[in-house]
Design a protein around this motif. Structure first.
Motif, PDB file in Angstrom:
ATOM      1  N   ALA A  41       0.366  -1.043   0.310  1.00 19.54           N
ATOM      2  CA  ALA A  41      -0.428   0.134  -0.342  1.00 19.54           C
ATOM      3  C   ALA A  41       0.881   1.572   0.187  1.00 19.54           C
ATOM      4  O   ALA A  41       0.746   1.974  -0.751  1.00 19.54           O
ATOM      5  N   ALA A  42       1.542   1.321   0.914  1.00 17.61           N
ATOM      6  CA  ALA A  42       3.354   2.463   1.014  1.00 17.61           C
ATOM      7  C   ALA A  42       4.113   2.504  -0.806  1.00 17.61           C
ATOM      8  O   ALA A  42       4.893   3.532  -0.943  1.00 17.61           O
ATOM      9  N   GLY A  43       4.471   1.523  -1.348  1.00 15.46           N
ATOM     10  CA  GLY A  43       4.580   2.146  -2.639  1.00 15.46           C
ATOM     11  C   GLY A  43       6.510   1.472  -2.125  1.00 15.46           C
ATOM     12  O   GLY A  43       7.264   1.027  -3.502  1.00 15.46           O
ATOM     13  N   LEU A  44       6.468   0.265  -1.395  1.00 14.30           N
ATOM     14  CA  LEU A  44       7.482  -0.244  -1.240  1.00 14.30           C
ATOM     15  C   LEU A  44       8.060  -1.376  -1.898  1.00 14.30           C
ATOM     16  O   LEU A  44       6.715  -2.621  -1.595  1.00 14.30           O
ATOM     17  N   THR A  45       9.224  -2.197  -1.505  1.00 15.51           N
ATOM     18  CA  THR A  45       9.414  -3.259  -2.970  1.00 15.51           C
ATOM     19  C   THR A  45      10.446  -4.590  -1.991  1.00 15.51           C
ATOM     20  O   THR A  45      10.000  -5.156  -2.306  1.00 15.51           O
ATOM     21  N   SER A  46      11.448  -3.807  -2.015  1.00 12.04           N
ATOM     22  CA  SER A  46      12.612  -3.869  -1.426  1.00 12.04           C
ATOM     23  C   SER A  46      12.999  -3.841  -0.307  1.00 12.04           C
ATOM     24  O   SER A  46      12.755  -2.629   0.303  1.00 12.04           O
ATOM     25  N   ALA A  47      14.069  -4.447   0.937  1.00 13.69           N
ATOM     26  CA  ALA A  47      14.502  -4.165   2.150  1.00 13.69           C
ATOM     27  C   ALA A  47      15.672  -4.918   2.052  1.00 13.69           C
ATOM     28  O   ALA A  47      16.417  -5.940   1.536  1.00 13.69           O
ATOM     29  N   VAL A  48      16.479  -4.492   2.934  1.00 14.18           N
ATOM     30  CA  VAL A  48      17.974  -5.253   3.499  1.00 14.18           C
ATOM     31  C   VAL A  48      17.912  -4.800   4.850  1.00 14.18           C
ATOM     32  O   VAL A  48      17.536  -3.678   5.350  1.00 14.18           O
ATOM     33  N   ALA A  49      18.484  -5.815   6.077  1.00 11.54           N
ATOM     34  CA  ALA A  49      18.383  -6.163   6.428  1.00 11.54           C
ATOM     35  C   ALA A  49      19.567  -6.041   7.651  1.00 11.54           C
ATOM     36  O   ALA A  49      20.521  -7.381   6.962  1.00 11.54           O
ATOM     37  N   VAL A  50      20.373  -5.367   8.477  1.00  6.33           N
ATOM     38  CA  VAL A  50      21.714  -5.631   8.494  1.00  6.33           C
ATOM     39  C   VAL A  50      22.143  -5.700   9.754  1.00  6.33           C
ATOM     40  O   VAL A  50      21.749  -4.728  10.627  1.00  6.33           O
ATOM     41  N   PRO A  51      22.518  -6.857  10.665  1.00  8.57           N
ATOM     42  CA  PRO A  51      22.797  -7.347  12.042  1.00  8.57           C
ATOM     43  C   PRO A  51      23.689  -6.662  12.125  1.00  8.57           C
ATOM     44  O   PRO A  51      24.629  -6.708  12.233  1.00  8.57           O
ATOM     45  N   VAL A  85      16.833  -1.322   5.968  1.00  5.77           N
ATOM     46  CA  VAL A  85      16.425   0.073   4.973  1.00  5.77           C
ATOM     47  C   VAL A  85      15.386  -0.567   4.351  1.00  5.77           C
ATOM     48  O   VAL A  85      15.641  -1.647   3.823  1.00  5.77           O
ATOM     49  N   ILE A  86      14.067   0.317   4.034  1.00  5.64           N
ATOM     50  CA  ILE A  86      13.388  -0.300   3.028  1.00  5.64           C
ATOM     51  C   ILE A  86      13.384   1.364   1.010  1.00  5.64           C
ATOM     52  O   ILE A  86      13.488   1.932   1.422  1.00  5.64           O
ATOM     53  N   CYS A  87      13.125   0.168   0.661  1.00  6.02           N
ATOM     54  CA  CYS A  87      13.284   1.034  -0.650  1.00  6.02           C
ATOM     55  C   CYS A  87      12.238   0.837  -1.338  1.00  6.02           C
ATOM     56  O   CYS A  87      11.484  -0.182  -1.264  1.00  6.02           O
ATOM     57  N   SER A  88      11.529   1.843  -2.720  1.00  2.99           N
ATOM     58  CA  SER A  88       9.858   1.866  -3.455  1.00  2.99           C
ATOM     59  C   SER A  88      11.252   1.547  -4.629  1.00  2.99           C
ATOM     60  O   SER A  88      12.506   1.984  -5.472  1.00  2.99           O
TER      61      SER A  88
END
Length: 311
Positions: free
Chosen positions: A83-93, A106-109
């Motif tokens: 719904a927000a137009g977000l498509t991809s993400a990266v998680a860094v521990p 971090v999340i990207c569109s």
């Protein structure tokens, strides 16, 4: 020239979050959601068990994780993200030895013009190979990256691997130190940030953020050295490199000894020093940046470096 307060240029990253362990789950400590109020509301109601969702997977597998398609995946907030137009993400521990301090997400569109790169490189058979990455519209650069590997000391990922410190590279399209310079120039990529990601077990991971002028990862980057032997005392950090769209270089190597220095709990960088965990802040920088992210790097039992970027 773009100014620090220019909000017309879209940044490559849309959302930044810090998830911290509380008991047997991860809870949201801070986030920058811009105008995505509904996604923020969904996030603040969420928690993640070990192995659950994207933050939980990065925790359980003790490695950075790239998720290029949120829709129909194990991403728990997929409906809200769509719904927000977000498509991809990266998680860094962020680990201090075996102890998890936090997970930065971090999340990207995605669209036809949004260009940049968030890459995770891992060591295999003495070389750094692309574990995965998100590139937006830079499809040719993505293909080149998938077919490139780095020995220790070569290119931005290999340089970070050899030095075990974060690095900034300018002028990616013309820089001889950037192995993929030709394809980076064609994609409009200008600035590269490489960060070592220490994890339990000692496997090598390097995170690279490659910024384009049209949709930058950030408008300002800073590298802080927090090693006691470098700073002179524990719980302090000095600025050793930096660059921004408005001011250019933030540090003059000819003036070593006169760098800006902060102590624990002094501002957002000092808060990273005090907690050992990442910081995401909004509307706090005196130069007018809307948000900042500060990512700590722990090594040999101490907080060694802090990488910060401002949007």
């Amino acid at each position: 020239m773009e100014t620090a307060t220019d909000t017309t240029t879209r940044t490559f990253i849309q959302v930044s979050e810090v998830w911290v362990p509380q008991g047997d789950s991860l809870k949201l400590a801070a986030g920058d959601y811009g105008d995505l109020a509904l996604f923020e509301e969904a996030s603040r109601q969420e928690t993640f068990a070990r192995g659950e969702g994207l933050p939980g997977k990065a925790w359980a597998e003790a490695r950075p994780v790239v998720l290029k398609d949120l829709d129909g995946s194990y991403f728990k907030r997929a409906d809200a993200a769509r719904a927000a137009g977000l498509t991809s993400a990266v998680a860094v521990p962020v680990f201090d030895g075996k102890a998890l301090k936090a997970v930065l997400v971090v999340i990207c569109s995605d669209d036809d013009t949004r260009t940049g790169a968030i890459e995770v490189w891992s060591e295999k058979d003495g070389l750094l190979m692309l574990d995965d990455g998100y590139y937006g519209a830079a499809k040719h650069f993505e293909w080149v990256s998938q077919h490139t590997h780095f020995p220790r000391g070569q290119g931005l990922p290999g340089g970070v691997w050899a030095a075990e410190t974060p690095m900034l590279l300018r002028d990616l399209g013309s820089g001889y130190r950037f192995i993929r310079a030709d394809s980076a120039g064609k994609a409009g990529l200008t600035t590269g940030l490489g960060v070592p990601i220490p994890v339990p077990g000692g496997r090598t991971y390097v995170l690279t953020l490659l910024s384009a002028r049209g949709t930058p990862i950030a408008r300002r980057f800073e590298l802080w050295d927090a090693r006691a032997a470098r700073v002179g005392k524990a719980h302090d950090a000095v600025l050793v490199d930096g660059i921004c769209a408005r001011e250019g270089a933030l540090w003059d190597p000819d003036n070593a000894g006169n760098e800006p220095q902060v102590t624990a709990w002094q501002g957002p960088i000092g808060r990273v020093l005090g907690t050992g965990a990442p910081v995401v802040e909004t509307e706090t920088h005196p130069a007018g940046y809307a948000s900042m992210v500060a990512l700590p790097i722990h090594k040999d039992g101490e907080l060694a470096h802090i990488v910060a970027w401002y949007c």
